[in-house]
Design a protein around this motif. Structure first.
Motif, short mmCIF file in Angstrom:
data_model
loop_
_atom_site.label_atom_id
_atom_site.label_comp_id
_atom_site.label_asym_id
_atom_site.label_seq_id
_atom_site.Cartn_x
_atom_site.Cartn_y
_atom_site.Cartn_z
N ALA A 7 0.84 -1.21 0.00
CA ALA A 7 0.00 0.00 0.00
C ALA A 7 0.87 1.26 0.00
O ALA A 7 0.57 2.23 -0.70
CB ALA A 7 -0.94 -0.01 1.20
N ASP A 8 1.94 1.25 0.77
CA ASP A 8 2.86 2.40 0.79
C ASP A 8 3.56 2.55 -0.55
O ASP A 8 3.69 3.66 -1.07
CB ASP A 8 3.89 2.23 1.91
CG ASP A 8 3.29 2.38 3.29
OD1 ASP A 8 2.20 2.96 3.40
OD2 ASP A 8 3.91 1.92 4.26
N PHE A 9 4.04 1.43 -1.10
CA PHE A 9 4.81 1.47 -2.35
C PHE A 9 3.94 1.97 -3.51
O PHE A 9 4.41 2.74 -4.35
CB PHE A 9 5.34 0.07 -2.65
CG PHE A 9 6.25 0.00 -3.86
CD1 PHE A 9 7.53 0.54 -3.81
CD2 PHE A 9 5.82 -0.59 -5.04
CE1 PHE A 9 8.37 0.49 -4.91
CE2 PHE A 9 6.65 -0.66 -6.15
CZ PHE A 9 7.93 -0.11 -6.08
N LEU A 10 2.68 1.54 -3.54
CA LEU A 10 1.77 1.96 -4.61
C LEU A 10 1.02 3.25 -4.27
O LEU A 10 0.14 3.66 -5.02
CB LEU A 10 0.77 0.84 -4.91
CG LEU A 10 1.35 -0.45 -5.47
CD1 LEU A 10 0.25 -1.48 -5.71
CD2 LEU A 10 2.14 -0.20 -6.75
N ARG A 11 1.36 3.84 -3.13
CA ARG A 11 0.79 5.12 -2.71
C ARG A 11 -0.74 5.07 -2.61
O ARG A 11 -1.44 5.97 -3.07
CB ARG A 11 1.20 6.23 -3.68
CG ARG A 11 2.71 6.38 -3.91
CD ARG A 11 2.98 7.50 -4.88
NE ARG A 11 4.39 7.75 -5.11
CZ ARG A 11 5.07 7.30 -6.15
NH1 ARG A 11 4.47 6.55 -7.07
NH2 ARG A 11 6.34 7.58 -6.31
N VAL A 12 -1.24 4.01 -2.00
CA VAL A 12 -2.68 3.90 -1.80
C VAL A 12 -3.11 4.96 -0.79
O VAL A 12 -2.56 5.05 0.31
CB VAL A 12 -3.07 2.49 -1.30
CG1 VAL A 12 -4.56 2.43 -0.99
CG2 VAL A 12 -2.70 1.45 -2.35
N ASP A 13 -4.10 5.75 -1.16
CA ASP A 13 -4.58 6.81 -0.27
C ASP A 13 -5.19 6.18 0.98
O ASP A 13 -6.07 5.33 0.88
CB ASP A 13 -5.63 7.64 -1.00
CG ASP A 13 -6.19 8.74 -0.12
OD1 ASP A 13 -7.29 8.55 0.43
OD2 ASP A 13 -5.53 9.77 0.03
N PRO A 14 -4.74 6.55 2.18
CA PRO A 14 -5.25 5.93 3.42
C PRO A 14 -6.75 6.09 3.60
O PRO A 14 -7.42 5.18 4.09
CB PRO A 14 -4.47 6.64 4.54
CG PRO A 14 -3.38 7.37 3.89
CD PRO A 14 -3.70 7.54 2.46
N ASP A 15 -7.28 7.24 3.21
CA ASP A 15 -8.72 7.46 3.36
C ASP A 15 -9.51 6.62 2.36
O ASP A 15 -10.60 6.13 2.68
CB ASP A 15 -9.04 8.94 3.18
CG ASP A 15 -8.37 9.81 4.23
OD1 ASP A 15 -8.63 9.58 5.43
OD2 ASP A 15 -7.58 10.67 3.87
#
Length: 376
Positions: free
Chosen positions: A188-196
């Motif tokens: 999720a961090d690597f693919l820059r998944v928006d936390p919201d």
């Protein structure tokens, strides 16, 4: 800004032969090549080989980062580990792609961000992400949904067709999106998944009873005991013949029918997910602002109850006759002004400030700073 590109490939299911290593050496004379890996950093020029073809032919995992914002992770799985038809439900444009070759399925996930989010210390990222491959092989679809979420955020930036957002439905929602594993958090961090956006997606995700990496001995023991004797003999024979990196994946895949997190049909549109994420983001920002305001109010109240140490510090700074000390004194005075105002004692502060200005009226550097910060 100088150019930076990092390429890394890992062979997990079998080591590379000497002949294969020589073939790779022909692609790059500077790369670090071992029986299980290929890595190189470029500050000029580029890799002469095609990463897609290299992954298809030699490797089970590939990571690429560049300082113009590209993050790419490609995984190769045995063809029977995960149906292509299942993976394609989560594919979205060039951000998430999947295809098969004779023996394997390949999954390619890309995130683009030109804002400058990159690091030259990428040589440990693939190690944090590699566990996603085993999770996919055992039927855990959360990594696929995370990749789709990443592509959805990118799609929002690239496209203005709101009607398409309203009609495009999400893929099946895996269980456990609210309780990701460590490799999934890294993905999720690597693919820059928006936390919201992830929080919004998790609202429709069933909870899991137990993460695959935390299955207790008592849970696995009866499943293994139920395997046919011939199948156990075959597994032990493979183990006895030497290192078998795929053995654990194959065994868990064999057992996955009773342990794979379930998925529910996607019901929400892309627009609904993005709108929910926007609402959550707004609420989070408002909550953070309220917390900052409450903390500030507590600080000002405490300062107003005991202002004398601040006044003493101000006097000490002014007495040095240094411009840097004047700046510190003015900063403290501004803080005191806010504290007195917060408690309704503005008049007391103005009277004391007037005396301070009168006492130091012949210090133009100080007076100029007081005027600049509207301390009159």
């Amino acid at each position: 800004m100088s150019e930076y590109q990092y390429y890394e490939f890992q062979a997990l299911d079998r080591p590379l032969s000497l002949d294969e290593q020589e073939q790779l050496r022909a692609i790059s004379t500077r790369a670090r090549i071992t029986a299980t890996s290929f890595s190189n950093t470029y500050h000029w020029g580029d890799l002469r080989g095609d990463p897609r073809r290299m992954t298809e032919r030699y490797f089970d995992a590939h990571l690429y980062t560049a300082n113009w914002g590209t993050h790419r992770l490609a995984l190769r799985l045995p063809k029977g580990a995960l149906p292509l038809s299942t993976v394609q439900l989560y594919c979205h444009g060039h951000h998430v792609e999947a295809w098969t070759i004779r023996t394997h399925l390949l999954l390619d996930m890309t995130s683009e961000d030109e804002s400058g989010d990159w690091t030259e210390e990428a040589d440990d990222q693939l190690a944090a992400l590699i566990g996603v491959r085993d999770e996919l092989a055992t039927g855990d679809l959360r990594p696929l949904y995370l990749a789709w979420l990443s592509s959805l955020a990118a799609w929002e930036l690239e496209d203005d067709d709101e009607e398409e957002y309203r009609t495009a439905l999400e893929p099946p929602v895996p269980a456990g999106l609210g309780e990701l594993t460590a490799p999934q958090h890294a993905l999720a961090d690597f693919l820059r998944v928006d936390p919201d956006l992830l929080t919004a997606a998790a609202q429709a995700s069933p909870t899991t009873l137990k993460e695959p990496s935390r299955r207790a001995r008592k849970d696995l023991a009866p499943l293994i005991a139920a395997l046919p004797g011939k199948e156990k003999d075959a597994l032990l024979l493979q183990l006895a013949l030497g290192p078998q990196p795929r053995l654990r994946t194959e065994l868990l895949h064999r057992l996955h029918g009773t342990t794979t997190p379930a998925a529910v049909p996607g019901q929400r549109s892309a627009a609904q997910l993005l709108d929910t994420a926007h609402s959550l983001r707004t609420e989070r920002h408002q909550h953070a602002e309220h917390e900052r305001a409450a903390t500030r109010a507590q600080h000002l109240s405490a300062l107003a109850r005991n202002p004398e140490p601040f006044w003493q510090q101000i006097a000490t700074h002014i007495a040095t006759k240094k411009t840097t000390a004047y700046d510190q004194a003015v900063t403290l005075l501004a803080e005191l002004r806010d504290a007195y105002a917060h408690t309704g004692h503005d008049t007391d502060f103005r009277q004391r400030l007037a005396r301070l200005r009168q006492d130091h009226q012949r210090r133009p550097a100080l007076v100029q700073r007081l005027d600049h910060h509207d301390l009159r």
